[in-house]
Scaffold this active site. Structure first.
Site, PDB file in Angstrom:
ATOM      1  N   ALA A  68      58.291  48.431  77.246  1.00  0.00           N
ATOM      2  CA  ALA A  68      59.287  49.376  77.761  1.00  0.00           C
ATOM      3  C   ALA A  68      59.566  50.505  76.775  1.00  0.00           C
ATOM      4  O   ALA A  68      59.862  51.628  77.194  1.00  0.00           O
ATOM      5  CB  ALA A  68      60.580  48.642  78.089  1.00  0.00           C
ATOM      6  N   THR A  69      59.478  50.239  75.484  1.00  0.00           N
ATOM      7  CA  THR A  69      59.724  51.296  74.506  1.00  0.00           C
ATOM      8  C   THR A  69      58.724  52.437  74.686  1.00  0.00           C
ATOM      9  O   THR A  69      59.098  53.614  74.699  1.00  0.00           O
ATOM     10  CB  THR A  69      59.662  50.745  73.076  1.00  0.00           C
ATOM     11  OG1 THR A  69      60.736  49.813  72.881  1.00  0.00           O
ATOM     12  CG2 THR A  69      59.779  51.859  72.043  1.00  0.00           C
ATOM     13  N   GLN A 164      66.300  44.835  81.849  1.00  0.00           N
ATOM     14  CA  GLN A 164      67.096  43.623  82.013  1.00  0.00           C
ATOM     15  C   GLN A 164      67.376  43.291  83.474  1.00  0.00           C
ATOM     16  O   GLN A 164      67.974  42.255  83.766  1.00  0.00           O
ATOM     17  CB  GLN A 164      68.420  43.770  81.259  1.00  0.00           C
ATOM     18  CG  GLN A 164      68.281  43.958  79.761  1.00  0.00           C
ATOM     19  CD  GLN A 164      67.806  42.715  79.034  1.00  0.00           C
ATOM     20  OE1 GLN A 164      67.956  41.585  79.523  1.00  0.00           O
ATOM     21  NE2 GLN A 164      67.236  42.883  77.854  1.00  0.00           N
ATOM     22  N   SER A 181      59.551  45.769  81.502  1.00  0.00           N
ATOM     23  CA  SER A 181      58.830  45.015  80.469  1.00  0.00           C
ATOM     24  C   SER A 181      58.519  43.620  80.972  1.00  0.00           C
ATOM     25  O   SER A 181      59.343  42.997  81.663  1.00  0.00           O
ATOM     26  CB  SER A 181      59.691  44.924  79.200  1.00  0.00           C
ATOM     27  OG  SER A 181      59.044  44.182  78.201  1.00  0.00           O
ATOM     28  N   THR A 219      42.234  50.760  75.896  1.00  0.00           N
ATOM     29  CA  THR A 219      41.716  49.741  76.806  1.00  0.00           C
ATOM     30  C   THR A 219      42.836  48.828  77.283  1.00  0.00           C
ATOM     31  O   THR A 219      43.553  48.236  76.478  1.00  0.00           O
ATOM     32  CB  THR A 219      40.639  48.897  76.106  1.00  0.00           C
ATOM     33  OG1 THR A 219      39.588  49.755  75.655  1.00  0.00           O
ATOM     34  CG2 THR A 219      40.075  47.844  77.041  1.00  0.00           C
ATOM     35  N   CYS A 301      66.761  44.293  68.460  1.00  0.00           N
ATOM     36  CA  CYS A 301      66.227  45.471  67.771  1.00  0.00           C
ATOM     37  C   CYS A 301      67.102  45.878  66.591  1.00  0.00           C
ATOM     38  O   CYS A 301      66.632  46.520  65.655  1.00  0.00           O
ATOM     39  CB  CYS A 301      66.105  46.637  68.744  1.00  0.00           C
ATOM     40  SG  CYS A 301      65.072  46.254  70.163  1.00  0.00           S
TER      41      CYS A 301
END
Length: 354
Positions: A68-69, A164, A181, A219, A301
């Site tokens: 997701a980042t 979330q 994610s 890839t 994080c």
């Protein structure tokens, strides 16, 4: 170990592992190769893409990323527009906003955003507004459809961090881009996606072969894609059952922590997130003492930074209140007995500090 940190990551579903295994063994071909083995790997990627897209609005495409980042960075940097975001967003959003000299707007004491307030604090015309659906620290659910409509009324695009929420609840229509994610829905780490509404143009942020729809070079891993797809398919099948289970665990946990104060909205909230505080408790010490339980003081994080949670501070909590707060996250594989045992241990350790 009692695992109560579902907002940080979730256990890998057996079904996701089973879907990945063939592509980690015999199906190792590059999915961008033209031979038969490559085409088979590419087909597995597309099956996964469809499984993930089934949980997202119609009229868009799924672009695979490393997580997701990366998806959020692609969305914000790739659209090339001025950006505003809620003060309670994940660091993946806020750090990019700061880098681009963007702006943030406040939330109320429950962590909620009023569409009128968001509109008044945003840049009008050809800008991007970023707001998450479910907050990773306090579980607050934002009225995303209304917020997206308010952004569109100003001529802005709308990005939703749905990490979330994806697989746990229906994703509202309205956003122009949605970041998700795999490892938050019992899939593998190392893969996420950005959903982009048809007609939205982005500039690639990673140059090379342009393998992923010309938007991302590198890839693709058929194994990671297959695991993500299987996790999404399972989440769709189990969404109602998982929600009922989580709601029952919330009721049990909230009752067990009756002497604590809940941070964030209790009405507009994902029930798999219980963020609570108790004056006089040192959250860092509590986590250290309760070594048989995995829980946190906020976002993984920011773990170890020593700084009070920016989300809790945005609610109006003092530094002391923020540092006396803990987050318990539970879900599909959590049992009622684990909630009871964890609550007993945490409460006993907290009482000893008072």
């Amino acid at each position: 170990m009692i695992y109560l940190d579902y907002q940080a990551t979730t256990p890998l579903a057996p079904e996701a592992f089973a879907a990945m295994e063939p592509w980690l063994k015999d199906g190792f071909a590059n999915p961008h190769s033209a031979h038969a083995a490559g085409r088979a790997a590419a087909a597995a990627v597309e099956v996964a893409r469809d499984q993930i897209a089934a949980l997202l609005p119609k009229g868009g495409r799924v672009i695979f990323t490393s997580g997701a980042t990366e998806a959020i960075n692609l969305a914000i940097m790739g659209c090339g527009l001025p950006v505003t975001a809620a003060a309670t967003e994940h660091a993946a959003v806020l750090d990019v906003v700061e880098y681009l000299d963007g702006r943030t707007f406040p939330v109320d004491s429950a962590g909620l955003i009023c569409p009128e307030t968001q509109a008044s604090d945003s840049v009008s015309g050809q800008a991007l507004t970023a707001i998450m659906l479910v907050n990773n620290e306090i579980g607050t659910i934002q009225p995303i459809a209304e917020l997206a409509a308010a952004a569109h009324a100003q001529g802005n695009l709308f990005l939703c961090d749905a990490v979330q929420a994806f697989g746990r609840m229906p994703i509202p229509d309205g956003p122009d881009m949605i970041a998700i994610s795999a490892h938050k829905i019992h899939g593998p780490k190392g893969i996420g996606a950005l959903w982009v509404r048809d007609g939205i143009a982005l500039t690639p942020q990673m140059l090379g072969g342009g393998q992923e729809q010309g938007m991302r070079s590198g890839t693709l891993s058929p194994a990671l894609c297959a695991g993500f797809g299987a996790a999404a398919k399972l989440a769709a099948e189990r969404m109602d059952a998982d929600a009922m289970h989580v709601s029952a665990l919330w009721d049990r946990a909230a009752s067990a922590f009756a002497d604590w104060t809940i941070n964030g909205s209790t009405a507009q909230r994902y029930k798999g997130n219980l963020n609570i505080r108790r004056d006089g408790v040192d959250a860092a010490r509590l986590i250290s003492e309760c070594r048989s339980i995995a829980f946190s003081a906020g976002s993984a994080c920011a773990s170890g930074s020593g700084r009070p949670s920016h989300v809790l501070r945005a609610l109006g909590l003092t530094d002391a209140q923020a540092k006396s707060s803990i987050r318990l996250g539970f879900g599909r594989y959590t049992t009622a007995e684990e909630i009871d045992m964890a609550a007993d241990a945490i409460n006993r350790s907290a009482e000893a500090m008072l």
